[in-house]
Structures are given as structure tokens and as C-alpha cells.
Design a protein around this motif. Structure first.
Motif, mmCIF file in Angstrom:
data_model
loop_
_atom_site.group_PDB
_atom_site.id
_atom_site.type_symbol
_atom_site.label_atom_id
_atom_site.label_comp_id
_atom_site.label_asym_id
_atom_site.label_seq_id
_atom_site.Cartn_x
_atom_site.Cartn_y
_atom_site.Cartn_z
ATOM 1 N N UNK A 116 -0.563 2.666 5.404
ATOM 2 C CA UNK A 116 -0.799 1.323 4.882
ATOM 3 C C UNK A 116 0.457 0.472 4.986
ATOM 4 N N UNK A 127 -5.828 -3.400 6.196
ATOM 5 C CA UNK A 127 -5.965 -3.968 4.865
ATOM 6 C C UNK A 127 -7.410 -3.832 4.375
ATOM 7 N N UNK A 130 -8.088 -0.284 3.234
ATOM 8 C CA UNK A 130 -7.577 0.004 1.899
ATOM 9 C C UNK A 130 -8.443 -0.636 0.829
ATOM 10 N N UNK A 131 -8.777 -1.866 1.049
ATOM 11 C CA UNK A 131 -9.603 -2.552 0.063
ATOM 12 C C UNK A 131 -10.886 -1.781 -0.183
ATOM 13 N N UNK A 134 -10.227 1.462 -2.179
ATOM 14 C CA UNK A 134 -9.984 1.182 -3.586
ATOM 15 C C UNK A 134 -11.258 0.721 -4.266
ATOM 16 N N UNK A 165 -10.384 -0.537 -12.862
ATOM 17 C CA UNK A 165 -9.303 -1.074 -12.027
ATOM 18 C C UNK A 165 -7.951 -0.591 -12.534
ATOM 19 N N UNK A 169 -5.224 1.865 -10.618
ATOM 20 C CA UNK A 169 -3.818 1.465 -10.495
ATOM 21 C C UNK A 169 -2.912 2.536 -11.092
ATOM 22 N N UNK A 172 -2.768 5.475 -8.767
ATOM 23 C CA UNK A 172 -2.021 5.075 -7.578
ATOM 24 C C UNK A 172 -0.523 5.044 -7.862
ATOM 25 N N UNK A 173 -0.193 4.482 -9.005
ATOM 26 C CA UNK A 173 1.222 4.399 -9.362
ATOM 27 C C UNK A 173 1.815 5.780 -9.568
ATOM 28 N N UNK B 108 2.808 -9.795 -0.514
ATOM 29 C CA UNK B 108 2.536 -8.574 0.226
ATOM 30 C C UNK B 108 3.772 -7.690 0.386
ATOM 31 N N UNK B 172 3.555 0.191 -11.258
ATOM 32 C CA UNK B 172 3.829 0.587 -9.880
ATOM 33 C C UNK B 172 2.540 0.617 -9.070
ATOM 34 N N UNK B 173 1.509 1.186 -9.658
ATOM 35 C CA UNK B 173 0.232 1.258 -8.963
ATOM 36 C C UNK B 173 -0.340 -0.120 -8.708
ATOM 37 N N UNK B 174 -0.250 -0.969 -9.689
ATOM 38 C CA UNK B 174 -0.745 -2.331 -9.504
ATOM 39 C C UNK B 174 -0.018 -3.018 -8.362
ATOM 40 N N UNK B 176 1.511 -1.537 -5.844
ATOM 41 C CA UNK B 176 1.119 -0.899 -4.583
ATOM 42 C C UNK B 176 -0.202 -1.474 -4.082
ATOM 43 N N UNK B 177 -1.139 -1.624 -4.981
ATOM 44 C CA UNK B 177 -2.435 -2.149 -4.581
ATOM 45 C C UNK B 177 -2.308 -3.612 -4.151
ATOM 46 N N UNK B 179 0.235 -4.860 -2.746
ATOM 47 C CA UNK B 179 0.815 -4.804 -1.408
ATOM 48 C C UNK B 179 -0.224 -4.500 -0.340
ATOM 49 N N UNK B 180 -1.109 -3.574 -0.664
ATOM 50 C CA UNK B 180 -2.021 -3.120 0.383
ATOM 51 C C UNK B 180 -3.237 -4.011 0.542
ATOM 52 N N UNK B 181 -3.604 -4.715 -0.500
ATOM 53 C CA UNK B 181 -4.832 -5.493 -0.391
ATOM 54 C C UNK B 181 -4.613 -6.982 -0.605
ATOM 55 N N UNK B 186 -5.548 -5.947 -9.902
ATOM 56 C CA UNK B 186 -5.302 -4.592 -10.383
ATOM 57 C C UNK B 186 -4.025 -4.524 -11.215
#
Lengths: 206, 206
Positions: A116, A127, A130-131, A134, A165, A169, A172-173, B108, B172-174, B176-177, B179-181, B186
Motif C-alpha cells: 500500500x 487505493x 485497500x478501501x 477495510x 470503524x 483502526x 490496524x494501528x 496522504x 496510529x491505525x486511523x 494508516x487508514x 494514508x491508504x484510503x 476512521x
DNA sequence: GCTAAAATGGACCAGCAAGTCCATAAACTG
DNA sequence: CAGTTTATGGACTTGCTGGTCCATTTTAGC
């Protein structure tokens, strides 16, 4: 649009194509995306240069995209059968354990994340991928939360989608931090805290 | 260990070195790490090849590490003065808003994230850098939570450190998301849910 | 079996980017 | 001001890597 004026693949062709994708995925998991060359992939999969370009006319980018798609599938697959059956607290707990185990096993390498960060900026396709991932993930968690609301285990006032959501997150974090530091405890803390939050949001409390 | 048999820098030298780091950071923010060459940096900072290697004998890797260190500083700086003064609910809210605003602005590009995914596997130094950043971040949040516990706003039973870890992971997860989307929601959901959790963990509830 | 399409092998090319080298110009030190 | 250290310029090398090309073999369909 531009790419893949797909020739019809024979059985053999499909097998080879698959082999290339899998091999590329492995290589990337081991060496990272920057450290992976087409030649490494070629060697590992016992193919020739022309085969790679035969199956991926768009070159490296198209191949990487295919790998990313494959890895995205894997992310969700690896959470099954738990992710689709979040009906009870113990099911949630099993899911939590599965997630932790999966990423503990994977360790430092998050091939998808790499793909990514590498592709995301260049390709809108990445992109979109990924969307979608998620979105699916979040939807599954939302469904689980709604089940708990249906059975009266969680406050029906709670915004299930937004909470899902937040959960995505959090996971993911945790994974990102695991990747960058090698420590698993943030992921665990994130999951446990989220689950505690859900448990706390019981109807009798609100 | 290996690198930086540092020559003594004159005032001018220090300035040039700084200029290179800043310029490299900008370039990476715009083009991404993979799309940034030493020559781009050289052009942007109006320097010559030999200057880059003069100030960073370890070559690109050493330069990137310096950039990563700088970006890590920035991450925490940008949360001030809120991060160090999380005494009241409204302070927490201000911090939340600052984080959202910061990353909304950045969009991004998460230069630090890129640097980590790129360097992390290769350099233990990069890993150490990240660990330190996350540690500091988490410590600041933990202190904030403890303040709330001290003033009786939050259940003293709550494990402040673990909760702080979960919070860092959520943010961090928010990011990352994001960034990717490209989606901000999130991050917002993660922050809001976390804060709601803190508020819910009031002493009168437990 | 014959023909067209697909699969494969691997030599080859071109460009680029990291890193080297040496020569020159400034800047401190005493 | 003389000598040494530091700063700068920029040409040049070298290795790698994505991508092209064409020749050859295999497979599929009739």
C-alpha cells in the motif's frame, strides 16, 4: 483500463500465473518490496522474464497489484471462521486470539502494508483495493456488534458502524506498531481495550 | 557504530546539513521515498553530490535515517502544547482536534510511516527510533490519563499505561487508514471512541 | 495431425541512480 | 599570513533492474 489485454489462459498458464503471484508474495514478505526485483521473483518461481511480462503485461506494477489483492484476501481469510460468526462474547474472544496469533506469526512483515505505502500513491487501483478491504472488514465487525445489540448484550444506542470503524483502526494501528517495533503488546492492548469498551457499553449501564 | 566519523562542522556546514535534511524531508513528503533520488534532493537543496556524502558518509541510508529522526520530532511537536497538558476533558478534546487537524493537513503522506516501512527492516536504528517515538507518545498520554485519575475523573483501577498503549495504536491505525484510503473518518472514530471509553470509565460506574 | 494461439527461454538493451574521485574554494587556527 | 581542515563542484564509473525482442516449444481445437 490500460493494462491486461488478457490472452485466454490455459490450465498450465493459470498455474504459472498463480505460481508467480505466490512466489512474489513470499519474496516480498521476506525481503520487502524495495528489496524485491523481478529477477528474484523469476528465480524463485523458476520462470523466465518473458513469462512475467506475458502474464502481467503491465509489468511490475501490475504484478504488485495482483500480489496486493492476494494478500488482502488472505487478511480476511485468516480471521475466519471467527470473523463471520461474532455472535457471542466468547466468539469475539476467539476472534481476538486469532488476530493476535496471525500477526504474531507474521511478525515484522506486513506485505500488504508495504504494498500500500508503495503503490498507494501511484495507483488509484491500490487505493481502491485497500478501501474495499477495510470496508469488508469493518462490515463484518459491524454485523457482529449488531448481533450483540440484537441479543441485548450491548447498548442499542451505540453506533455500530462507527464503533466498528474504531475497531478496525485499533487493530490496524496495533499491527503497524508491531511491524515497526516488533512488539505485540500494543495490538493486544488495542484489542482488549476495544472489547472492554464493548462490554462496558452494556444496555444496563446506559 | 559504523557510520559518521563526524568531521567537525563549521557554522556554514551545520546550515548546509540542515538544509539537506529539510529538503530531503520535503521531497519525500511530495514524491514518496521510492520516488526520491539523491539527485532530486541535490537539485532541491542546491547542493552537490559530494556535499551529501560529505555530511552523510553512510550515504542514502544515513540521510534517510536523519530525515526519519526529524520527522519523528515533528510528530510530537505538532501535538503540542496539548499533549503535555492533558489535565481536563476539554484539554483532551483540544488534543483530539489537533491530531485530526494535523493529519488532515498532511493528508496522504506519512513520511515517517514510509521511512519506517522502508528502513525498519534494514536498520535496527530505525526500529529504535520508532520505539522511542511511540514510547514518548504513550508516556505523555499515560500521564494525561493519570491526571484524570488523580482528579477523580477516571476510575483509578484502570491500567493507565495499557490504555495509553491502546490509544496510541488507535491513532496510529486511523492515520494508516487515512494514508491508504484518504478517508479521515476512521481516525476520528478511533479517537472519539477512545475518549468515550475514557469518559465511560468514570469511578462512579465501576 | 495440422494450424493457430499460448507458453517459455533467455539474450539483450537502455536508463538511471548510488556512490567515487579529484580538484578547487572557503574558513578556521595560531 | 600560512597551513590545515572543511566545504563545494561536478564529471565519471559501475552495477543493477525493468523492460524488449525474437526464437522455440507446447497446448488446444478441429
Amino acid at each position: 483500463m490500460a493494462a491486461t489485454r488478457a490472452p485466454r489462459l490455459t490450465t498450465k498458464g493459470q498455474a504459472t500465473r498463480r505460481r508467480i503471484v505466490e512466489g512474489a508474495a513470499e519474496e516480498i514478505r521476506e525481503r520487502g518490496i524495495a528489496g524485491t526485483t523481478l529477477d528474484d521473483i523469476r528465480a524463485r518461481t523458476a520462470t523466465s522474464k518473458s513469462q512475467i511480462f506475458h502474464y502481467f503485461p503491465g509489468g511490475k506494477e501490475e504484478l504488485l497489484l495482483a500480489v496486493a489483492a492476494r494478500e488482502a484476501e488472505r487478511v480476511l481469510e485468516d480471521q475466519e471462521p471467527h470473523l463471520s460468526n461474532l455472535d457471542t462474547w466468547s466468539a469475539w474472544q476467539s476472534w481476538r486470539d486469532a488476530v493476535v496469533a496471525r500477526y504474531e506469526r507474521q511478525g515484522i512483515n506486513c506485505p500488504l502494508g508495504m504494498l500500500i505505502t508503495e503503490l498507494g500513491r501511484a495507483t488509484p487501483a491500490a487505493q481502491a483495493l485497500t478501501s474495499q478491504l477495510i470496508g469488508q472488514w469493518q462490515a463484518a465487525l459491524r454485523t457482529g456488534i449488531q448481533r450483540l445489540q440484537d441479543t441485548g448484550e450491548v447498548d442499542p444506542q451505540l453506533d455500530a458502524d462507527r464503533t466498528a470503524a474504531a475497531l478496525v483502526a485499533a487493530v490496524q494501528g496495533g499491527v503497524t506498531i508491531l511491524m515497526s517495533t516488533g512488539r505485540l503488546n500494543h495490538l493486544e492492548a488495542a484489542l482488549d481495550t476495544s472489547l472492554t469498551f464493548l462490554r462496558t457499553a452494556a444496555p444496563n449501564v446506559g
